[in-house]
Design an enzyme around this catalytic site. Structure first.
Site, short mmCIF file in Angstrom:
data_model
loop_
_atom_site.label_atom_id
_atom_site.label_comp_id
_atom_site.label_asym_id
_atom_site.label_seq_id
_atom_site.Cartn_x
_atom_site.Cartn_y
_atom_site.Cartn_z
N ARG A 107 0.82 -1.23 0.00
CA ARG A 107 0.00 0.00 0.00
C ARG A 107 0.85 1.28 0.00
NH1 ARG A 107 -2.65 -3.03 3.85
NH2 ARG A 107 -4.45 -4.12 3.04
N LYS A 129 3.59 11.81 -11.12
CA LYS A 129 2.83 10.89 -11.99
C LYS A 129 3.61 9.59 -12.13
CE LYS A 129 0.28 14.04 -15.04
NZ LYS A 129 0.15 14.52 -16.42
N GLU A 171 11.57 19.29 -24.19
CA GLU A 171 10.76 19.64 -23.00
C GLU A 171 11.26 20.96 -22.39
OE1 GLU A 171 8.01 18.20 -22.03
OE2 GLU A 171 8.09 16.23 -22.98
N LYS A 213 8.07 23.61 -13.51
CA LYS A 213 7.19 22.45 -13.32
C LYS A 213 6.62 22.45 -11.90
CE LYS A 213 5.97 17.86 -14.19
NZ LYS A 213 6.13 16.65 -14.93
N GLU A 223 -4.03 17.76 -12.23
CA GLU A 223 -4.27 18.10 -13.64
C GLU A 223 -5.76 18.31 -13.94
OE1 GLU A 223 -1.82 15.97 -16.54
OE2 GLU A 223 -3.33 16.42 -18.06
N ARG A 227 -2.28 22.31 -14.91
CA ARG A 227 -1.22 21.32 -15.25
C ARG A 227 -1.33 20.86 -16.69
NH1 ARG A 227 1.23 16.50 -11.43
NH2 ARG A 227 2.72 15.73 -12.96
N ASN A 231 1.13 19.76 -21.27
CA ASN A 231 0.90 18.87 -22.42
C ASN A 231 1.01 19.62 -23.75
OD1 ASN A 231 0.43 16.63 -20.77
ND2 ASN A 231 -1.69 17.27 -20.46
N HIS A 234 1.95 17.81 -26.84
CA HIS A 234 1.88 16.37 -26.54
C HIS A 234 0.67 15.67 -27.15
CE1 HIS A 234 5.09 17.43 -23.85
NE2 HIS A 234 5.19 16.20 -23.38
N HIS A 238 2.08 12.68 -28.88
CA HIS A 238 1.82 11.27 -28.54
C HIS A 238 1.28 10.51 -29.74
CE1 HIS A 238 1.58 11.96 -23.90
NE2 HIS A 238 2.81 11.74 -24.31
N HIS A 248 10.29 10.41 -27.70
CA HIS A 248 9.27 11.31 -27.15
C HIS A 248 9.55 12.78 -27.50
CE1 HIS A 248 6.22 12.72 -24.36
NE2 HIS A 248 7.11 13.54 -23.83
N1 GLY Z 1 4.60 15.44 -18.09
C1 GLY Z 1 3.46 16.22 -17.83
C2 GLY Z 1 3.07 16.24 -16.38
O1 GLY Z 1 3.79 15.80 -15.53
O2 GLY Z 1 2.00 16.72 -16.08
#
Ligand code: GLY
Length: 341
Positions: A107, A129, A171, A213, A223, A227, A231, A234, A238, A248
């Site tokens: 957990r 993330k 990035e 960031k 997000e 946030r 993207n 992206h 993607h 990427h």
């Molecule tokens: N890579 C985009 C984010 O972390 O939200």
């Protein structure tokens, strides 16, 4: 060395940017178990040899629940319990997997990252993330849990493949484009130093990117709004990555040019600013156009997990350094993609 603090409802992270940070592993208490990208383990054996470690297979095709299960089993065999600490070592792929394992095993046990790629240091390792892919859908299984520390060890970048390093620069340029025109100018003026891994330039670039960031994630960890600006490039990026099997950053580079062009087409961004972004990407050795099949790109976007219902949250530039998130329906998007391709 520079330090940045990330504070969010789900946890706090101490981010450090500097040289030879991996040496600090010896001072960590409790002694950590490392989940290390297999290539990083080979390249930097001396740094990680003396620790209990489990290797994470390199390559997007291994970023799945099968790999996660194998790591759980190894952790059980090593009798790793809640008093242990996991340190994920590697690029974005390894830290995404390690973070997911650490935040779900028993957990959730405490974890940190040593980020070894430029892309990981400026983006993937920061913001909590964690996750894996399923059936070709990127990061569709995962969670948001913050590591207690992220070490952006600049020394590890020296052994990075050139193409992978340049992928990370996409990035970096993204942060300038969406948030900070001064930073965009700094990148332009110091591109040679950045390409040559000049330590002073690198330290500044990684630190400012991480600060941006952190600022964004602190305002919207889950997000739900702000946030999403991370993207930028992206949505199409993607879709390109699925189709072309490019890295990427290279896919995001083309995606950013197309998103900037769309911003221009919608009257938000002067053509001269599209040129600024395109020229910067070009100077970094990143692609700014590719031969693309609009139907395939559109279908890939449709499947993107960021699609909510029949709409896409598309990140546009409302001038350099400023963003606008436009909810675009799939039927509106189709002719736009046809036009951009
Ligand atoms: N890579 C985009 C984010 O972390 O939200």
């Amino acid at each position: 060395m520079h330090q940045i603090k990330l504070t969010t409802p789900s946890g706090n992270t101490e981010i450090s940017v500097g040289e030879n940070l991996s040496a600090g592993l010896k001072t960590l208490v409790p002694t950590p178990v490392l989940l290390v990208d297999e290539h990083v383990l080979c390249e930097h054996q001396d740094s990680f040899d003396s620790f209990q470690s489990i290797s994470i297979p390199s390559g997007e095709r291994y970023k799945n629940m099968h790999t996660v299960e194998n790591i759980y089993r190894e952790l059980v065999n090593l009798e790793i319990d809640r008093s242990s600490m996991i340190v994920g070592v590697g690029g974005g792929l390894a830290t995404d997997v390690a973070g997911f394992v650490a935040s779900t095993y028993l957990r959730g046990i405490s974890f940190g990252f040593i980020s070894s790629t430029l892309l990981g240091q400026v983006d993937a390792s920061i913001g909590g993330k964690n996750g894996v892919n399923l059936d070709g859908y990127k990061n569709i299984i995962g969670n948001i849990r913050q590591p207690s520390f992220v070490w952006c060890d600049l020394s590890l970048l020296k052994t990075l493949a050139r193409k992978e390093y340049i992928s990370g620069i996409a990035e970096v340029i993204k942060y300038g484009a969406i948030w900070d025109v001064e930073f965009l100018k700094y990148i332009k003026d110091h591109m040679t130093g950045l390409l040559n891994l000049d330590l002073k330039v690198l330290e500044h670039v990684v630190t400012v990117s991480a600060q941006i960031k952190v600022e964004v994630v602190q305002k919207d960890e889950r997000e739900s709004d702000l946030r999403r600006i991370l993207n930028f490039g992206h949505t199409i990026g993607h879709a390109i990555e699925r189709e072309k099997k490019v890295m990427h950053g290279q896919a995001v580079s083309v995606g950013m040019v197309m998103a900037a062009q769309l911003s221009h087409n919608l009257g938000l961004l002067p053509a001269s600013d599209v040129d600024i972004i395109q020229n910067l990407l070009k100077a970094a050795g990143l692609p700014f156009e590719l031969e693309l099949d609009p139907e395939v790109i559109f279908q890939n976007i449709r499947k993107d997990k960021k699609k909510s219902g029949e709409h896409i949250h598309f990140v546009l530039l409302d001038g350099l350094g400023k963003t606008l998130i436009k909810s675009i329906s799939l039927s509106e998007l189709k002719p736009m993609i046809d036009d951009l391709c």
